[in-house]
Design a protein around this motif. Structure first.
Motif, mmCIF file in Angstrom:
data_model
loop_
_atom_site.group_PDB
_atom_site.id
_atom_site.type_symbol
_atom_site.label_atom_id
_atom_site.label_comp_id
_atom_site.label_asym_id
_atom_site.label_seq_id
_atom_site.Cartn_x
_atom_site.Cartn_y
_atom_site.Cartn_z
ATOM 1 N N THR A 1 6.278 1.852 -5.711
ATOM 2 C CA THR A 1 7.348 0.855 -5.714
ATOM 3 C C THR A 1 7.286 -0.022 -6.959
ATOM 4 O OG1 THR A 1 6.017 -0.678 -4.427
ATOM 5 C CG2 THR A 1 7.513 0.735 -3.203
ATOM 6 N N ALA A 2 6.118 -0.120 -7.586
ATOM 7 C CA ALA A 2 5.976 -0.966 -8.782
ATOM 8 C C ALA A 2 5.937 -0.129 -10.054
ATOM 9 C CB ALA A 2 4.701 -1.810 -8.676
ATOM 10 N N ILE B 1 5.359 -4.918 -20.582
ATOM 11 C CA ILE B 1 4.737 -4.629 -19.290
ATOM 12 C C ILE B 1 5.842 -4.545 -18.245
ATOM 13 C CG2 ILE B 1 4.228 -7.098 -18.853
ATOM 14 C CD1 ILE B 1 1.663 -6.017 -17.354
ATOM 15 N N ALA B 2 5.759 -3.518 -17.394
ATOM 16 C CA ALA B 2 6.762 -3.363 -16.332
ATOM 17 C C ALA B 2 6.065 -3.526 -14.987
ATOM 18 C CB ALA B 2 7.462 -2.023 -16.468
ATOM 19 N N GLY B 3 5.624 -2.430 -14.368
ATOM 20 C CA GLY B 3 4.970 -2.531 -13.062
ATOM 21 C C GLY B 3 3.515 -2.952 -13.133
ATOM 22 N N GLY B 4 2.910 -2.770 -14.294
ATOM 23 C CA GLY B 4 1.522 -3.207 -14.479
ATOM 24 C C GLY B 4 0.469 -2.311 -13.846
ATOM 25 N N GLN C 1 4.788 -12.231 -13.153
ATOM 26 C CA GLN C 1 5.922 -11.340 -12.884
ATOM 27 C C GLN C 1 6.471 -11.532 -11.475
ATOM 28 O OE1 GLN C 1 4.017 -7.550 -14.651
ATOM 29 N NE2 GLN C 1 6.174 -7.325 -15.122
ATOM 30 N N PRO D 1 5.695 -2.844 -0.795
ATOM 31 C CA PRO D 1 4.243 -3.003 -0.887
ATOM 32 C C PRO D 1 3.764 -2.956 -2.341
ATOM 33 C CG PRO D 1 4.791 -0.758 -0.234
ATOM 34 C CD PRO D 1 6.087 -1.531 -0.251
ATOM 35 N N VAL D 2 2.846 -3.854 -2.671
ATOM 36 C CA VAL D 2 2.275 -3.915 -4.025
ATOM 37 C C VAL D 2 0.793 -4.249 -3.893
ATOM 38 C CG1 VAL D 2 2.206 -5.323 -6.130
ATOM 39 C CG2 VAL D 2 4.404 -4.599 -5.228
ATOM 40 N N ASN D 3 -0.038 -3.585 -4.702
ATOM 41 C CA ASN D 3 -1.443 -3.968 -4.764
ATOM 42 C C ASN D 3 -1.534 -5.204 -5.663
ATOM 43 O OD1 ASN D 3 -2.609 -1.971 -3.106
ATOM 44 N ND2 ASN D 3 -2.533 -0.477 -4.765
ATOM 45 N N MET E 1 -3.163 -5.625 -0.616
ATOM 46 C CA MET E 1 -1.726 -5.312 -0.553
ATOM 47 C C MET E 1 -0.912 -6.455 0.047
ATOM 48 S SD MET E 1 -0.103 -1.681 0.759
ATOM 49 C CE MET E 1 -1.283 -0.637 -0.090
ATOM 50 N N ILE F 1 9.271 -6.797 -18.841
ATOM 51 C CA ILE F 1 10.626 -6.233 -18.891
ATOM 52 C C ILE F 1 11.176 -5.941 -17.494
ATOM 53 C CG2 ILE F 1 10.365 -5.261 -21.211
ATOM 54 C CD1 ILE F 1 9.869 -2.519 -19.874
ATOM 55 N N HIS F 2 10.451 -6.387 -16.442
ATOM 56 C CA HIS F 2 10.878 -6.009 -15.089
ATOM 57 C C HIS F 2 12.221 -6.619 -14.684
ATOM 58 C CE1 HIS F 2 8.862 -9.864 -14.587
ATOM 59 N NE2 HIS F 2 9.409 -9.990 -13.392
ATOM 60 N N SER G 1 -0.289 5.238 -4.424
ATOM 61 C CA SER G 1 0.091 5.140 -3.020
ATOM 62 C C SER G 1 1.500 4.540 -2.986
ATOM 63 C CB SER G 1 -0.863 4.214 -2.262
ATOM 64 O OG SER G 1 -0.583 2.859 -2.583
ATOM 65 N N HIS G 2 2.032 4.265 -1.791
ATOM 66 C CA HIS G 2 3.384 3.683 -1.781
ATOM 67 C C HIS G 2 3.405 2.332 -2.497
ATOM 68 C CE1 HIS G 2 2.978 1.875 2.609
ATOM 69 N NE2 HIS G 2 1.881 1.733 1.922
ATOM 70 N N ALA G 3 2.259 1.661 -2.573
ATOM 71 C CA ALA G 3 2.224 0.390 -3.303
ATOM 72 C C ALA G 3 2.260 0.600 -4.819
ATOM 73 C CB ALA G 3 0.980 -0.405 -2.913
ATOM 74 N N THR G 4 1.896 1.776 -5.272
ATOM 75 C CA THR G 4 2.003 2.095 -6.701
ATOM 76 C C THR G 4 3.418 2.553 -7.027
ATOM 77 O OG1 THR G 4 -0.218 3.019 -6.450
ATOM 78 C CG2 THR G 4 0.856 3.323 -8.588
ATOM 79 N N VAL H 1 -2.648 -3.461 -15.967
ATOM 80 C CA VAL H 1 -3.475 -4.482 -15.321
ATOM 81 C C VAL H 1 -4.758 -3.860 -14.777
ATOM 82 C CG1 VAL H 1 -3.541 -6.285 -13.557
ATOM 83 C CG2 VAL H 1 -1.421 -5.850 -14.799
ATOM 84 N N SER I 1 -3.367 -5.708 -9.011
ATOM 85 C CA SER I 1 -2.904 -4.951 -10.171
ATOM 86 C C SER I 1 -1.516 -5.393 -10.603
ATOM 87 C CB SER I 1 -2.869 -3.456 -9.848
ATOM 88 O OG SER I 1 -4.109 -3.058 -9.336
ATOM 89 N N TYR I 2 -1.132 -6.603 -10.225
ATOM 90 C CA TYR I 2 0.202 -7.088 -10.567
ATOM 91 C C TYR I 2 0.071 -8.471 -11.182
ATOM 92 C CZ TYR I 2 5.250 -7.178 -10.311
ATOM 93 O OH TYR I 2 6.576 -7.181 -10.653
#
Lengths: 305, 155
Positions: free
Chosen positions: A104-105, A26-29, B67, B57-59, B50, A50-51, A99-102, A33, B62-63
């Motif tokens: 970046t992860a 799993i990296a950004g999930g 981690q 920024p991360v949701n 968020m 693996i992040h 979105s920008h939150a996706t 998730v 979904s994290y």
């Protein structure tokens, strides 16, 4: 959620060791998730995160092309001037993931190995002849992206294999490219229909055209009939239309809540036409901004290829 | 099985023991006790959950929480100053009518902060695009966009 065990690897070898005993990476999930919470697929019993594996990060230029580490995020790709200038269709695609939150992860490795037929970066990677490096405890092999996907959510990778990087050869001079998507919302969207065009011009003549369709078949794939309609042509509107119609003709879309098969097929021609026209404009040195990139990433518009 | 982790939230360390499948949002709300980040869609569509993770920024729905072990998390509770002064974005949301029911507001503010941290002077379209991963069902977005524009113009 069913995950029972968790380990955070700090090296590829550690990750491969865990995967050899059944753990899944799993990296950004952002796919795993969400999929688990939505009930689509439970999380694997054993997870190896693996992040933290620094050797999988980053984008580097190497002789003859670009190498994307599996952990390169969509934000990294859009912030890369090499990606924007040379692999503009890939930047187009990464710029509109989630979105920008996706962005970046979410990582390019996860995006590829999740193997959604609607994912944005697959068409560009296939058309640019990207090659994936798959490593396992017992060895390393390289697989062309065009051979990687075998069905929705399925690839040729064995359970113990980890995608470590993607190598993309530099396109020939005179190449322009574009990924275009039909969307109902500007962000947090998945392609209803997508199309990729990578066009190399020699004077006024199309020397090489690559066309791929997205969300129109069980896997993202190139359409030879569409490419033949453009190759050797003068990139005229008639040739572009013929190629787009060929792409629509090769589509085998499903009907679901987001669109009927009939609608998807009709839009396949429209989106393919847009992708080809923009690729030609860029191949001729014209500016056509990468969606969203200046606002979201502070990157320079990738116009001329 | 539970695993020990330390979540650094708004500058403070919170030791937690959590199952591998727990997402960051549920741990922030249930274990850390900060309920500012909201569960809206639980499907990574709405952005109400968020947070900033190492400044990005991360949701958080979904994290995976594990981690985030050892990393810097900023939630809506961390936006105001220690003296309780509102962050300029928070004040602008109030001044410009960017808040109605308030459910989307924590995610909206975090998203707007992430945008301004990256691009201090976005134009209206850039603001609308950056915030389009955050859904609001009350305001019609105009007040929100005005608020972000007002802060951008002060900078």
């Amino acid at each position: 959620m069913s995950a029972q065990s968790y380990t955070a690897a700090t090296s590829v070898d550690e990750a491969l060791e865990a995967m050899a005993t059944g753990a899944r990476p799993i990296a950004g999930g952002t796919d795993l998730v969400v999929g688990a919470r939505g009930g689509k697929a439970p999380l694997p019993d054993a997870l190896v995160a693996i992040h933290r594996v620094s050797e999988l990060r980053g984008i580097r230029e190497q002789e003859g092309g670009l190498v994307l580490g599996a952990l390169a995020t969509h934000a990294d790709i859009v912030a890369s001037s090499s990606a924007c200038e040379l692999f503009t269709a890939l930047a187009d695609a990464s710029a509109i993931v989630g979105s920008h939150a996706t962005r970046t992860a979410g990582t390019i490795g996860g995006n590829v190995m999740n193997a959604s037929p609607a994912m944005e970066t697959g068409g560009p990677l296939i058309c640019f002849d990207a090659v994936a490096t798959l490593r396992s405890a017992s060895g390393t092999r390289r697989v062309a992206l065009t051979d990687l996907f075998t069905g929705p959510g399925r690839t040729v990778a064995e359970p113990g294999e980890l995608l470590t990087e993607l190598a993309i050869p530099t396109p020939k001079d005179g190449t322009g490219s574009c990924y275009a998507r039909l969307e109902y919302r500007r962000q947090m969207e998945i392609a209803i229909v997508g199309a990729t065009a990578v066009v190399t011009l020699d004077g006024g003549t199309v020397r090489d055209a690559r066309i791929a369709i997205t969300a129109l078949a069980p896997t993202i794939h190139r359409v030879a009939e569409a490419e033949q309609a453009l190759n050797g042509s003068d990139a005229s509107d008639a040739a572009v239309h013929a190629a787009a119609d060929a792409a629509a003709g090769a589509s085998r879309p499903i009907s679901d809540v987001r669109g009927s098969a009939q609608y998807r097929r009709a839009m396949a021609a429209v989106l393919t036409r847009r992708a080809i026209s923009t690729a030609i404009t860029r191949a001729r040195g014209g500016r056509f901004p990468i969606p969203a990139s200046p606002a979201l990433h502070g990157a320079v518009n990738g116009g001329a290829a | 099985m539970r695993y020990d982790a330390t979540l650094k939230v708004n500058g403070r360390a919170y030791p937690v023991a959590i199952e591998p499948g727990r997402n960051l949002l549920s741990v922030l709300r249930s274990e850390v006790g900060l309920t500012g980040a909201k569960e809206g869609c639980d499907d990574s569509e709405c952005g109400a959950c968020m947070v900033l993770l190492d400044g990005q920024p991360v949701n958080s729905c979904s994290y995976l929480a594990l981690q985030a072990d050892g990393r810097e998390i900023v939630t809506i509770e961390g936006l105001a100053g220690e003296d309780g002064d509102l962050h300029p974005l928070q004040q602008a949301f109030l001044d410009q009518g960017g808040v109605q029911c308030g459910f989307c507001t924590p995610g909206m503010l975090i998203s707007a902060k992430a945008l301004l941290d990256r691009n201090p002077s976005p134009d209206e379209d850039e603001i609308r695009l950056a915030l389009s991963g955050n859904l609001c069902r009350c305001t019609g977005y105009s007040g929100i966009v005005r608020a972000v524009q007002a802060v951008a113009e002060q900078r």
